[in-house]
Motif scaffolding. Structure first.
Motif, short mmCIF file in Angstrom:
data_model
loop_
_atom_site.label_atom_id
_atom_site.label_comp_id
_atom_site.label_asym_id
_atom_site.label_seq_id
_atom_site.Cartn_x
_atom_site.Cartn_y
_atom_site.Cartn_z
N ILE A 1 0.95 -1.21 0.01
CA ILE A 1 -0.02 0.07 0.19
C ILE A 1 0.88 1.19 0.13
CG2 ILE A 1 -0.18 0.01 2.56
CD1 ILE A 1 -3.04 1.20 2.13
N LYS A 2 1.87 1.32 0.74
CA LYS A 2 2.78 2.38 0.72
C LYS A 2 3.52 2.69 -0.45
CE LYS A 2 2.75 4.53 4.97
NZ LYS A 2 2.58 5.70 5.03
N LEU A 3 3.76 1.68 -1.09
CA LEU A 3 4.63 1.70 -2.53
C LEU A 3 3.42 2.33 -3.33
CD1 LEU A 3 7.20 -0.18 -4.21
CD2 LEU A 3 4.98 0.15 -5.60
N TYR A 4 2.29 1.97 -3.62
CA TYR A 4 1.41 2.43 -4.53
C TYR A 4 0.74 3.80 -4.09
CZ TYR A 4 1.28 -1.71 -7.43
OH TYR A 4 1.52 -2.77 -8.27
N GLN A 5 0.73 4.05 -3.10
CA GLN A 5 0.31 5.43 -2.66
C GLN A 5 1.43 6.36 -3.07
OE1 GLN A 5 -0.13 5.03 1.91
NE2 GLN A 5 -1.88 6.42 1.39
N ASN A 6 2.84 6.12 -2.94
CA ASN A 6 3.91 7.04 -3.24
C ASN A 6 3.70 7.24 -4.98
OD1 ASN A 6 6.66 8.25 -3.03
ND2 ASN A 6 7.01 6.45 -4.78
N PHE A 7 3.24 5.94 -5.51
CA PHE A 7 3.03 5.98 -7.12
C PHE A 7 2.11 6.78 -7.51
CE2 PHE A 7 2.13 4.01 -11.34
CZ PHE A 7 3.24 4.08 -11.84
N LEU A 8 0.85 6.66 -6.61
CA LEU A 8 -0.17 7.59 -6.97
C LEU A 8 0.10 9.21 -6.99
CD1 LEU A 8 -3.26 5.87 -5.24
CD2 LEU A 8 -2.87 5.98 -7.57
N ASN A 9 0.93 9.51 -5.63
CA ASN A 9 1.50 10.84 -5.62
C ASN A 9 2.49 11.34 -6.90
OD1 ASN A 9 0.28 10.96 -3.19
ND2 ASN A 9 2.00 10.51 -2.03
N LEU A 10 3.11 10.32 -7.51
CA LEU A 10 3.96 10.61 -8.73
C LEU A 10 2.97 11.03 -9.79
CD1 LEU A 10 6.88 8.11 -8.35
CD2 LEU A 10 6.67 10.35 -7.41
N ILE A 11 2.00 10.13 -9.85
CA ILE A 11 1.09 10.42 -11.08
C ILE A 11 0.52 11.73 -10.83
CG2 ILE A 11 -1.08 9.43 -12.22
CD1 ILE A 11 -0.47 6.80 -11.16
N VAL A 12 -0.25 12.12 -9.76
CA VAL A 12 -0.72 13.41 -9.60
C VAL A 12 0.31 14.53 -9.80
CG1 VAL A 12 -2.59 12.59 -8.55
CG2 VAL A 12 -1.06 13.43 -7.17
N ILE B 1 -6.72 -0.38 -4.40
CA ILE B 1 -6.03 -0.11 -3.04
C ILE B 1 -7.31 -0.13 -1.98
CG2 ILE B 1 -5.20 1.32 -1.34
CD1 ILE B 1 -3.10 2.22 -3.56
N TYR B 2 -8.37 0.73 -2.53
CA TYR B 2 -9.64 0.63 -1.71
C TYR B 2 -10.18 -0.63 -1.20
CZ TYR B 2 -14.50 1.13 -0.19
OH TYR B 2 -15.72 1.12 0.41
N ARG B 3 -10.34 -1.53 -2.42
CA ARG B 3 -10.63 -2.96 -2.21
C ARG B 3 -10.08 -3.71 -1.48
NH1 ARG B 3 -15.71 -4.10 -5.86
NH2 ARG B 3 -14.76 -5.95 -6.10
N HIS B 4 -8.68 -3.65 -1.41
CA HIS B 4 -7.78 -4.69 -0.79
C HIS B 4 -7.69 -3.92 0.59
CE1 HIS B 4 -6.21 -7.56 -3.69
NE2 HIS B 4 -6.79 -6.54 -4.57
N TYR B 5 -7.61 -2.86 0.67
CA TYR B 5 -7.34 -2.34 2.17
C TYR B 5 -8.45 -1.72 2.90
CZ TYR B 5 -2.41 -3.34 1.56
OH TYR B 5 -1.53 -3.93 1.13
#
Length: 985
Positions: A570-581, A626-630
């Motif tokens: 989850i932390k890695l993909y949160q960081n990735f979402l931040n890079l996208i935005v 992420i929402y569905r898994h977490y």
């Protein structure tokens, strides 16, 4: 009397042991997603953190239906503990079943730069006594205004050099012995990469390639270390090595950033309240160290004759090299873009055993129900072997090179032991495949194949310093994707003992285990997990070996579901979402890969903007998955506005193109040769509709009714247009009739009218059969084909597809005349692809791994109740998968699903299903008919009949049972515990 007293005491002890055995205990405690058991320096960048825990009971068989009823959390400030033992927050007893994301509700925010500790206990339905308190768990808060803190200090500089390759910097400093040290906290960022040393020792030895890659002008990541136990009164020394990393102009020609640079702040607080700071400034000294050149793509040149073993120790004096004052370097941040220094709160890249933690393992506590003979030998290394690979074979190639085979494709490098004279240079080349045999002679030179590396040298050069007992070389600031390595002219012949290669990836936890009696599926699962890990390098990358390794949004969107089933990311993909935005433009437009940084266009791929719709889909798709898994609604809140902007951008394009000509870049990338790609407008339109549908679901969760209504109207309009534009009324299929067109239409809700749905499915199934039960799909449609077949009455065919070993198929990757893959190929025919750049370790086709968990094991965690519905092959196809064993570590604990077909020799058409449901959860367990028109005769649990067709729905065992008269599906509702069901059909 003495006997009576003894007997009474014994009885009390027995009774107490019974009561105590029923008391729950807590494990896997988390604060803001961090696992406290595996995080040594627990840093919280949130003044109001959230807490989660799991409940353990000693016996899941006898202790069923365990639910939490009350929780209590206590937090203490360390300084308050020393003074008066007061609590910063005591939740008191809270009547609640909530055990995930329990919010801190104290009157005041937690203070920045402060040490705290917390503990938790709960009450449950199976015991009148509470659980034991967890041990006190210490954490510290960061400086919440970190960017302002680091940038407002005029004495704090970015330092480096534009004149020399200044990649070693050092400073000595005096700590006065006037008061005990209370804390010593450092904040550091060295870009591209850095390694941090204190008093001669590396701080955090397994941490590599730090910090994470970003668009540095918008977001530069900073790490924090607690050095309290390492700083002493008197003189101390700090040293930092710098590498080029992704900040180097070399990575992409002239569009790169510049030479490496360092920012460093150490704050030492004393018990008497005094404070001192050590900052990066021009009182440091620097030089070019032993690393003469480093590059992610091209490897490292290392001259060990320049080693200075004590360079980061106090009193170091170097009479053989020049240490000079560093320059004040410009910050990488662009203030006009609101660039900011951000705490890196995702887990770092690590090497070897520290890179992978485990929540699921096959051991005495989590026993698999598959026997060893049920699982054929897996090609490749095991994740449980410790993260260090040794050669499985070695030889001298026709070119005279000593070559080693690890038996497994990985990302990393090798530690090599050399023995030889000073000044002797050794060249090491890495590759993931061998050259193919010459057709005319069928002779193989067994040299490393390098054409697919394209512009990446993927090599290291090492110059020996001549240690008579031998010396070990390990690269520092590069990474290779490889299975094979060749040593050019070593001073000594290396043995297998001289070679060990750490597996390198972003630290994570394995939370999924999946195995079946089908050896093809088991090997695919192995290849998926190794591929996914290999491509976790602070961002989810596309490949490991060539001059690319990008955070492609399409690859990430298609594989995120699989990745989150297998690993805690989850932390890695949160960081990735931040890079996208970060790289989203003002008009909502997204790039095709991130970080964009100073690379608005890239070699070979053209401009990064505008995006392909299925690549830009990463923003809503990853957010939703992420929402569905977490089950964390905060994820939806954080990125919702950006998703709205993304949809509005494509809506604007649609207004100028309509769906028939909807914009597309990559479409359904790389269908198997020689198959063509289906209608590109249909593929692009699929991505657009898919994202609108996700937005509607998000808006419903968030209660944004106006958005739900607005985009539902838009979606229905587009769904109707999709059918009108792409459906061929004379042929009763979509577009050109290819598999991808039918799959993508069927995957969209409300697109295919009910009266033609059977015809579209029939076209899909017919085409698959006509192709010899093979796919003709690219990455977008491959991600949907298996669920579509399983959910629409063709699960047997899905199992036949996944079990195929002929071209094109997953099984062909490790059953072919060329290579036996241990990771996933980029192309279905990679060894003979017309594209020489073809990768052997690319995650984009790994999407099928989600189907393993969601359909084959049948685990769905997306609602308040765990749904377990293993999809069953028919009796005539049960040989394709007669046994399955799946473990999945969830937010509440272990979910275990295992089944065996026809377990009883005297009863055919039966299934033995074992299920474990964690405490504080309920489950819906579903049994599918084992043959067409099948009707359940008997349901048995733990050798007791709980339902019989002779009695109807009468049940005296405490289970709620439903039967669907139309489908024959049987559903049993359970609480937590272990269950052994047998269904007879």
């Amino acid at each position: 009397m003495r006997c009576l007293n003894y007997c009474s005491i014994l009885l009390i002890c027995v009774l107490w042991s019974i009561i105590d055995a029923r008391r729950p205990s807590l494990f896997d405690v988390r604060i803001d997603y961090y696992k406290v058991e595996t995080t040594q320096d627990l840093i919280i960048n949130n003044p109001r953190p959230r807490f989660s825990w799991k409940i353990r009971v000693l016996d899941n068989v006898s202790q069923r239906n365990v639910q939490q009823t009350v929780y209590q959390i206590q937090i203490q400030s360390i300084k308050i503990i020393q003074r008066d033992n007061q609590f910063a927050w005591d939740s008191k007893r809270v009547v609640s079943s909530q055990s995930i994301y329990v919010p801190y509700t104290g009157q005041n925010d937690l203070l920045p730069s402060t040490y705290y500790r917390f503990r938790v206990r709960v009450w449950t339905t199976n015991s009148e006594e509470p659980s034991e308190w967890t041990n006190w768990i210490q954490f510290r808060t960061t400086i919440f205004n970190l960017h302002e803190y680091l940038t407002k200090n005029n004495a704090l500089l970015w330092i480096g050099s534009t004149k020399i390759n200044m990649n070693e910097l050092r400073k000595e400093f005096m700590v006065p012995n006037v008061s005990p040290i209370k804390s010593a906290i450092t904040y550091i960022s060295g870009i591209g990469y850095y390694e941090f040393y204190l008093n001669g020792n590396k701080v955090d030895t397994s941490r590599k390639l730090d910090p994470g890659w970003t668009s540095y002008e918008k977001r530069t990541l900073v790490a924090s270390f607690d050095l309290t136990a390492n700083i002493t009164a008197g003189m101390n020394a700090v040293g930092v090595k710098l590498g080029n990393g992704w900040y180097s102009p070399e990575q992409h020609g002239k569009s790169g950033y510049g030479p490496p640079r360092l920012i460093f702040s150490l704050s030492i607080l004393f018990e008497n309240g005094n404070e001192m700071q050590v900052l990066s400034d021009q009182t440091w000294t620097g030089r070019e160290g032993s690393i003469k050149h480093d590059s992610i793509y091209n490897g490292e040149m290392y001259d060990s004759r320049n080693d200075r073993p004590n360079w980061a120790r106090v009193g170091f004096n170097d009479s053989f090299s020049l240490w000079i004052m560093p320059e004040s370097m410009p910050s990488p941040l662009n203030s006009s873009l609101n660039g900011s220094l951000i705490l890196q709160d995702m887990l770092p890249i690590r090497a070897g055993p520290d890179a992978l933690n485990f929540e699921v393992m096959i051991d005495s506590q989590q026993q698999s129900y598959l026997n060893h003979e049920d699982i054929d030998e897996i090609k490749g290394a095991k994740l449980t072997d410790g993260g260090i690979l040794k050669p499985v074979a070695m030889w001298i190639s026709d070119s005279g090179l000593q070559t080693f085979d690890l038996g497994q494709n990985i990302a990393g490098w090798c530690r090599l032991r050399f023995r030889g004279p000073s000044g002797f240079g050794v060249y090491i080349r890495y590759g993931e495949a061998l050259t193919q045999p010459v057709v005319s002679t069928n002779h193989s030179s067994r040299n490393i194949y390098t054409e697919n590396l394209k512009g990446a040298a993927a090599s290291d050069t090492y110059v020996l310093h001549g240690d008579p007992i031998g010396e070990i070389y390990e690269p520092t600031f590069t990474i290779h994707g490889f299975r094979y390595l060749s040593i050019f002219d070593p001073p000594n012949a290396l043995t297998a003992d001289d070679v060990e290669c750490p597996f390198v990836h972003s630290e994570t936890t394995l939370k999924g285990h999946f195995a079946t009696s089908n050896p093809i599926i088991n090997q695919i699962q192995h290849n998926i997990q190794w591929t996914q890990l290999s491509n976790l390098m602070s961002v989810p990358t596309d490949c490991t070996e060539r001059d690319e390794r990008r955070g492609w949004l399409g690859d990430a969107a298609l594989t995120v579901d699989e990745a989150l089933y297998n690993f805690d990311l989850i932390k890695l993909y949160q960081n990735f979402l931040n890079l996208i935005v970060d790289d989203q433009l003002d008009n909502g437009e997204l790039p095709n890969f991130v970080p964009v940084g100073n690379y608005p266009s890239a070699p070979y791929w053209g401009p990064n903007y505008p995006p392909d719709p299925n690549w830009a889909s990463a923003l809503p798709t990853i957010t939703w998955k992420i929402y569905r898994h977490y089950s964390d609604i905060q994820i939806l809140k954080d990125y919702y506005d950006h998703i709205i902007a993304h949809i509005k951008y494509f809506h604007g394009l649609y207004n100028t193109t309509s769906l028939a000509n909807f914009t597309v870049r990559y479409a359904d990338w790389v269908p198997p040769s020689p198959e063509p790609m289906t209608n590109r407008g249909l593929i692009g339109s699929f991505g657009f509709l898919h994202d609108i549908n996700l937005l509607i679901e998000m808006s419903q969760v968030l209660g944004k009714k106006e958005d739900t209504d607005t985009y539902s109207i838009l979606y229905q309009k587009l769904a109707k247009e999709f059918h009108q534009v792409f459906y061929n009324t004379s042929q009763n299929f979509y577009a050109d009739g290819m598999q991808a067109a039918q799959i993508l239409a069927l995957a969209l809700p409300d697109v295919v009218p009910a009266n033609v749905r059977d015809a579209v499915l029939n076209q899909l199934v017919t085409d698959i059969n006509q192709k010899g039960k093979h796919v003709t799909t690219g990455i977008v449609s491959t991600a949907r084909i298996f669920p579509i077949l399983s959910d629409n009455g063709h699960h047997d065919l899905a199992l036949e597809l996944i079990s195929s070993i002929t071209y094109p198929s997953y099984g062909y990757m490790f059953n072919n005349p060329y290579e036996n893959a241990t990771t996933l190929w980029e192309f279905w025919n990679s060894p003979v692809s017309e594209r020489e750049v073809s990768s052997r370790n690319q995650a984009m086709f790994g999407s099928v791994g989600a189907w393993f968990y969601s359909h084959l094991a049948g685990i769905d965690l997306s609602s308040n109740m765990i749904n377990i519905r293993p999809r069953m092959a028919s009796e005539t196809k049960k040989h394709l998968m007669s046994k399955l064993d799946c473990q999945l570590s969830t937010l509440y604990g272990l979910v275990h699903v295992s089944y065996t077909r026809d377990k009883c020799d005297t009863v055919s058409n039966s299934i033995l299903l074992r299920v474990t449901i964690p405490p504080n959860r309920r489950a819906r367990v579903m049994f599918e008919p084992l043959f067409v028109g099948g009707q359940c005769k008997t349901l048995i649990e733990s050798n007791k009949i709980i339902w019989s067709s002779d009695v109807g729905t009468v049940n005296d065992q405490g289970f709620d049972i439903e039967k669907d008269s139309t489908t024959g599906l049987m559903t049993v509702y359970t609480g937590s515990g272990q269950y052994e069901f047998q269904a007879l059909w």
